[in-house]
Design an enzyme around this catalytic site. Sequence first.
Site, PDB file in Angstrom:
ATOM      1  N   ASP A  72      34.122  49.720  40.396  1.00 25.58           N
ATOM      2  CA  ASP A  72      34.920  50.164  40.614  1.00 25.58           C
ATOM      3  C   ASP A  72      35.008  51.215  39.658  1.00 25.58           C
ATOM      4  OD1 ASP A  72      37.464  48.521  41.425  1.00 25.58           O
ATOM      5  OD2 ASP A  72      36.498  47.063  40.377  1.00 25.58           O
ATOM      6  N   GLU A 110      47.042  43.182  47.316  1.00 24.98           N
ATOM      7  CA  GLU A 110      46.258  42.305  45.966  1.00 24.98           C
ATOM      8  C   GLU A 110      46.434  42.314  44.679  1.00 24.98           C
ATOM      9  OE1 GLU A 110      42.501  45.047  46.838  1.00 24.98           O
ATOM     10  OE2 GLU A 110      43.401  45.128  48.787  1.00 24.98           O
TER      11      GLU A 110
END
Lengths: 405, 267
Positions: free
Chosen positions: B56, B45
């Site tokens: 995040d 990724e």
Amino acid sequence: MRSVSGSILSALPDQRGHFGPYGGKFVPETLMPALAELEAAYTDAQGDAAFQRELGALLADYAGRPTALYYASRLSERMGGAQIYLKREDLAHTGAHKINNALGQGLLAARMGKRRIIAETGAGQHGVATATVCAKLGLDCVVDMGEEDIRRQSLNVFRMKLLGAEVRPVTSGSRTLKDAINEAIRDWVTNVGDTHYLIGSVVGPHPYPLIVRDFQSVIGREAREQMLRMIGRLPDYVVACVGGGSNSIGIFYPFLEDQSVHLVGVEAGGRGVATGAHAATLVAGTPGVLHGASMYLLQDEHGQVRETHSISAGLDYPGVGPEHSYLKDIGRAEYVAVDDEQAMAGFRLLCETEGIIPALESAHAVYQGAQMAAALPKDKLVVINVSGRGDKDMGTVAEVLGVTL
Amino acid sequence: MRPVGEAFRKGRKALVAYLTVGYPDPEATLALVPALAEAGCDLVELGIPFSDPLADGTTIQRASYEALLRGITPRRCLEIAAEVSPRAGVPLLFMGYYNPIMHYGPAAFCADAAAAGIGGLIVPDLPPEEGEALQTAAAARGISLVYLLSPTSPPERIATVAGQASGFIYLVSLTGVTGARAELSEGLEDFVARVRAVASQPLCVGFGVSTPAQAARVAAVADGVIVGSRLLQVIEEAATQGRDPVGVAAAFIRGLREAMDSVPVPE
């Protein structure tokens, strides 16, 4: 009034939380069930007379509503044009309109059995309102606040702490409201089981823009009724400042179907829209997605969110509510920018003519409303929403004026 | 372009590595991708940095921030992907927030991503309810749009995602943001089983996976293991100690691979 899609404008958002192309739910999967739960709880509460009674009683006896609609005779005379009326949200408990939404959502959180509240704050007014409501309802309260805003608004930080809230400094990004919202969402994703995110403006994923607007529209309902009672007719202009847009949507919404009423939203022009150092999202932004919703956004050519500037922490935000975004596109409301210097002029004008010290956020609306009044005939009526009082801004104002406190 | 499906082979659990493009610098990304594939990754990724990465934790926030300071834009990510994909040896995905993609234009972005050798997209702030435009654009270019499920997802949402996800389904191991964790959630196995009962796509588990033991535990129930924040930490530590981040990262990946391969896989 009929909107472009043929539906009643005030009936928006649609089932999926969209105002035209704006709004929606752009959030991590973990939050989708929480949003559904919130929507169900809110729908249920809306239909529950006991909830409405409890909220109504708190708004009246605790928050001090209705707030006055006040004829600003000296300001009107000074400007020499239209008659100016002030909606006095600065007189509400905690000193700003933020208490309206905090009470509503606080009751909703208690109803959902969520005992922990997370909130973000920019100027600190929403943080103070949330801390106040949490103290009143016996809920735990954590407020995320940008480090830069903590510096600018130290008095409100102290108030929140006195009210029992934990104030967490946010050190990421621009260290202002945008980053505080990021942190609050991260906290909510982590503690979603027992925590309600008490968002302070008409931003974020559906159903927040709807819920916050509904709780804030008490401002416009009162103002409309007060105007009809006092003067016997509706105002010609309603003017309010727009950061995320909660006080403005609150006063605009009950006038949406009154086509004769011009709605004017005033954004923060900062050091001037041309300089790039501003927070005038609707004036200078483009559609984008931030904090869970599609809306106008200040962003660079790569889709990165830009840092903003305003003298007032409460307007220092690169996004704006999806409903405002839609009202701009269809032309139902007009949005303009007032810069830092003009806001200071509006601030001093209201202090000197009416003995009212407005919040720097509200001072943007005061300046714009006063300028518009000056250019209008004497038989026109302008309502300015004074969304909060300026005590919290003494440090900033003194700094601008070169005074050491 | 290698389709994401290539990563899932009989008898082998997929190891998926996340890298923030341009962290610690673009040269590192170009060297890391083939090295990680060589060390046992089946899918990489590539994270497109965004100014407001609200899903995040601090590790990826910091990496994104530093990459942005180095001028990493979506266009630059496409260039780097185009350069590295021919020698990656494994399928590549982009992981990125929706605003930069929307700003680029979903159709243009998918066209350019496919041309750069990208086989899939993960957009953490785009649930299926809002994903129609991107899903259409991705499908037109043969790109898989991977949706996420979380432990909070009720049966009806699991069914919705299972009906729309392509490539694989990304199972978020816990309620929280990305970031290395000492412990995985107790309910992980139950969660995987609940999704497995409804979905035919491969299931990969991410968020928090940091150690070989955790990778083995995930590999015992899921089809793939996703590691991100811990990998970035390993890279950051090596860089600050003046060691070669590529070699250290490859060794870390080999450790995870061995642990995963030690788990018996039913034929």
